[in-house]
Write an enzyme that holds these catalytic residues in place. Structure first.
Site, PDB file in Angstrom:
ATOM      1  N   LYS A 133       0.801  -1.049   0.007  1.00  0.00           N
ATOM      2  CA  LYS A 133       0.015   0.069   0.071  1.00  0.00           C
ATOM      3  C   LYS A 133       0.920   1.314  -0.079  1.00  0.00           C
ATOM      4  CE  LYS A 133      -1.422  -2.673   3.221  1.00  0.00           C
ATOM      5  NZ  LYS A 133      -1.846  -3.026   4.378  1.00  0.00           N
ATOM      6  N   ASP A 229      -3.013   2.785   7.872  1.00  0.00           N
ATOM      7  CA  ASP A 229      -3.369   1.718   6.640  1.00  0.00           C
ATOM      8  C   ASP A 229      -4.531   1.904   5.845  1.00  0.00           C
ATOM      9  OD1 ASP A 229      -2.900  -1.312   5.929  1.00  0.00           O
ATOM     10  OD2 ASP A 229      -4.955  -1.097   6.458  1.00  0.00           O
ATOM     11  N   LYS A 233      -5.509   3.037   1.944  1.00  0.00           N
ATOM     12  CA  LYS A 233      -6.283   2.395   0.979  1.00  0.00           C
ATOM     13  C   LYS A 233      -7.252   3.539   0.565  1.00  0.00           C
ATOM     14  CE  LYS A 233      -5.735  -2.006   3.671  1.00  0.00           C
ATOM     15  NZ  LYS A 233      -5.978  -2.723   4.890  1.00  0.00           N
TER      16      LYS A 233
HETATM   17  N1  HSE Z   1      -3.115  -4.775   8.353  1.00  0.00           N
HETATM   18  C1  HSE Z   1      -4.015  -4.662   7.290  1.00  0.00           C
HETATM   19  C2  HSE Z   1      -5.188  -4.930   7.874  1.00  0.00           C
HETATM   20  C3  HSE Z   1      -3.770  -5.785   6.500  1.00  0.00           C
HETATM   21  O1  HSE Z   1      -5.453  -5.059   8.941  1.00  0.00           O
HETATM   22  O2  HSE Z   1      -6.416  -4.480   7.201  1.00  0.00           O
HETATM   23  C4  HSE Z   1      -4.542  -5.858   5.012  1.00  0.00           C
HETATM   24  O3  HSE Z   1      -4.284  -4.546   4.215  1.00  0.00           O
END
Ligand code: HSE
Length: 344
Positions: A133, A229, A233
């Site tokens: 990502k 994270d 996305k």
């Molecule tokens: N660490 C990420 C999550 C992994 O928990 O969604 C998948 O992108």
């Protein structure tokens, strides 16, 4: 029936953590199926991580790669074909291959080393499939342009939502519709933590440790709990699905570390759950904890992700699926590999 002609796709895997190992496992599990259904043979010709690597132009044995890594901790111990001291870039320089599977740990500061790996492969005209990502969220345009310049395929379904189909769904199945916004739960670790806290009253620290043990949290789990994270996305979706040129610094981010069991209990009393939601549209780019109604499509539990794409022709399309996990994420990588082969 098995196709008479077998097409060989030579793959280099850089990174051999949960996702890289998942890729080796699904290639092994699906070997016969791929040969029978498509006449496609996926040969892993090189694998490397920080422990070293293994290189063999006739194809490494995926099960032996997994065994070697699990028993010795070092890919360089792979019998006869283990190598030490090669960087990812050197491997891409020396090995003959068709497609790079880039699954090194994600870096949201500068995207490295994955960014350089992917740019080199794309500039050399090699296809790239990734779940990584950081580089996509930081340098999406640079990577897309590098792919366009050489005509190489650049696929990243696994980077958002693990096994939950979203990017190829938007590009292929919903082709022709304009997608106006995306709204969803895009991080499995925080959803796992929040749903365990809501259901069982488990503590934040305890559930975070469980998520780490399950291999769903990032190498640096603060990226999950602080919302970065999910922010990566949302940026990837903004660029790839909404055609907006955005980067990580454009996202307003708030994580879940301030959410107390008391706040969750209060929400529950009113019929709500607290979830970490990402939203992308022309005007909004945000990740923050929000209330969702119990019993609604957004009340998913565990490592599930869910997203609604708001479109002009098809109205709302909502998808749900496992957002993290070794095999689950590898399933999206395998589908990208197959789509590259189908388009060739
Ligand atoms: N660490 C990420 C999550 C992994 O928990 O969604 C998948 O992108």
């Amino acid at each position: 029936m098995r196709s008479d002609e077998v097409i060989l796709m030579k793959i280099v895997i850089l990174g051999f953590g949960a996702v890289g190992q998942g890729v080796a496992r699904v290639i092994s599990l699906k070997r016969e199926h791929l040969l029978d259904k498509y006449g496609l043979q996926l040969d892993i010709v090189a694998v490397a991580d920080r422990s070293g690597g293994a290189v063999f132009d006739q194809g490494l044995d995926p099960e032996l790669l997994l065994k070697t890594k699990n028993e010795t901790g070092k890919l360089s111990q792979y019998p006869d074909f283990g190598v030490e001291g090669f960087s990812g870039l050197e491997i891409l320089d020396k090995v003959e291959y068709d497609c790079l599977v880039e699954v090194t740990p994600t870096n949201i500061e500068d995207g490295e080393p994955a960014l350089s790996h992917m740019l080199k492969a794309l500039k050399d005209g090699k296809d790239v499939v990734t779940s990584n990502k950081g580089p996509l969220a930081l340098s999406f345009t640079q990577l897309s342009e590098a792919a366009q310049e050489t005509g190489a395929n650049f696929k990243y379904e696994a980077s958002v939502g693990g096994a939950m189909p979203i990017i190829n769904l938007a590009h292929d199945t919903l082709a022709g519709s304009d997608i106006e916004s995306v709204y969803g739960i895009l991080n499995g670790t925080t959803n796992y933590i929040l749903s365990r806290m809501a259901k069982e009253g488990s503590s934040y620290e305890q559930t975070l440790n469980e998520a780490r043990e399950l291999g769903i949290a990032e190498t640096d789990p603060t990226q999950d709990v602080d919302g970065w994270d999910a922010a990566c996305k949302i940026v990837i979706l903004a660029n790839s699905v909404l055609n907006l040129e955005r980067t990580l610094k454009d996202v307003k981010v708030e994580g879940i570390s301030q959410i107390t069991p008391e706040a969750m209990a209060l929400a529950k009393k009113e019929g709500y759950l607290i979830k970490l939601i990402g939203e992308a549209s022309q005007d909004v780019l945000e990740v923050s904890p929000r209330l969702v109604k119990e019993g609604s499509p957004f009340a998913v539990e565990g490592t599930l992700n869910v997203a609604t794409l708001k479109t002009d022709l098809a109205e709302d399309v909502t998808v749900v699926g496992k957002g993290a996990g070794s095999i689950e994420t590898a399933s999206a990588i395998l589908s990208d590999l197959l789509n590259i082969w189908k388009a060739s």
